[in-house]
Design an enzyme around this catalytic site. Sequence first.
Site, PDB file in Angstrom:
ATOM      1  N   GLY A 286      71.853  18.296 121.215  1.00 55.84           N
ATOM      2  CA  GLY A 286      72.510  16.881 120.731  1.00 55.84           C
ATOM      3  C   GLY A 286      73.515  17.143 119.960  1.00 55.84           C
TER       4      GLY A 286
ATOM      5  CG  ASP B  22      75.228  15.591 123.407  1.00 59.40           C
ATOM      6  OD1 ASP B  22      74.269  14.617 124.046  1.00 59.40           O
ATOM      7  OD2 ASP B  22      75.131  15.541 122.267  1.00 59.40           O
TER       8      ASP B  22
ATOM      9  CG  MET C 224      66.623  16.379 124.543  1.00 58.04           C
ATOM     10  SD  MET C 224      66.905  15.906 122.742  1.00 58.04           S
ATOM     11  CE  MET C 224      66.734  14.243 122.575  1.00 58.04           C
TER      12      MET C 224
ATOM     13  CE  LYS D  12      73.568  15.663 110.028  1.00 58.76           C
ATOM     14  NZ  LYS D  12      73.231  14.393 110.227  1.00 58.76           N
TER      15      LYS D  12
ATOM     16  CG  HIS E 250      66.178  10.167 112.466  1.00 55.33           C
ATOM     17  ND1 HIS E 250      66.598   9.242 111.317  1.00 55.33           N
ATOM     18  CD2 HIS E 250      66.982  10.343 113.128  1.00 55.33           C
ATOM     19  CE1 HIS E 250      67.912   9.242 111.428  1.00 55.33           C
ATOM     20  NE2 HIS E 250      68.019   9.848 112.786  1.00 55.33           N
TER      21      HIS E 250
ATOM     22  CD  GLU F 274      65.156  14.575 111.772  1.00 53.43           C
ATOM     23  OE1 GLU F 274      65.463  13.379 111.279  1.00 53.43           O
ATOM     24  OE2 GLU F 274      65.529  14.800 112.943  1.00 53.43           O
TER      25      GLU F 274
ATOM     26  CD  GLU G  41      64.474   8.838 108.596  1.00 50.69           C
ATOM     27  OE1 GLU G  41      64.299  10.149 108.741  1.00 50.69           O
ATOM     28  OE2 GLU G  41      65.532   8.212 109.198  1.00 50.69           O
TER      29      GLU G  41
END
EC number: 2.1.1.-
Length: 354
Positions: free
Chosen positions: A198, A221, A242, A255, A259, A287, A319
């Site tokens: 990503g 990506d 992915m 990165k 979340h 994160e 989160e």
Amino acid sequence: MTPAADGDDDETTCIRALELIFTFVVPMTLKATIKLGLLDALTGGGHALTADELAAAAQLPAEAASSVDRMLRLLASLDVVKCAPTDTGGEAAVRRYTPAPVCRWFAGERSLAPLAMFLLDDDYLSTWNQLPAAVAGGDGQVAFEKARGMPMFEYMGTNRRLNTLFNQAMVQQSTVVIGKLLERFQGFDGVSVLVDVGGGTGATLEMITSRYKNITGVNFDLPHVIAQAPSLPGVKHIAGNMFESVPNGDAIFLKSMLHLHNDEDCIKILKKCHQALTHNGKVIAVEILLPAIPEPVPTAQNPFRMDMIMLNNHWGGKERTEPEFAKLAVECGYTGVFQATYIFANYWALEFSK
């Protein structure tokens, strides 16, 4: 003169309630000062400036000076700017403004202003009006999807202006966080092939491989993203999904990816990463970590604010606490050491070792 509450609990709690209600005034005023160029003018001025001088520097009409003064005195009360009244010999004092330390985050190269402009844009901000309906609906649609009729990232493809704001915000925020990561995190030592899952157009990998010349970067990506990626020294671009497979490497970088997803999808992603890693490889995930207890301090409040943004934006996105991430690691077969290293501004580097 500001009146004191004199220990009156009723007044203290009422003032606190009003503060919460009027909170929206602060970001909207901040947005206006950014959009008008006032904070850039203030930080670039080199000396204290009056509202008249700031209005002129921002190429606003002279009549705007009074409004400029009113906006800046609010920001002064919040320590975003500093204010020093100048005695004019009996007449009303003239206020002169200088930037407070926090002001540098709204101007210049490392500015978070693009993030503010995205979050406060009408096309994004208005989606929050659907939050009550989304919570009550129980139909799997988050507020953003209810407001726009499609998931957030799909909608971005239909709104070029908002998508540009979003991309600018993410680039600036990532530049700040990755810069601090490279200063404070030693987990890239010994890595030969780093896969950024990503990774967008490769900006993050470019920063990492510029610091670690021995690392070969693989930017992974979706095809339409990779199609826009520029050629970068030491970085190879690969298109894919992915959820289907991940390129091989001895370290995989995620990165702010986990979340965005519910636990089930996080497990799918981490298992695909596990399959792609070498024998002693690891995942490095950057994160935000939720505190175990929601204390009334900024270091706790900001992660919970971000969690609410996930609740508004992405179905299943959230989160997590450190124990929740550690549990995901075990469920995905990472039997090595799990450790969390604090980076900056509530961001942590999480290492899932195979």
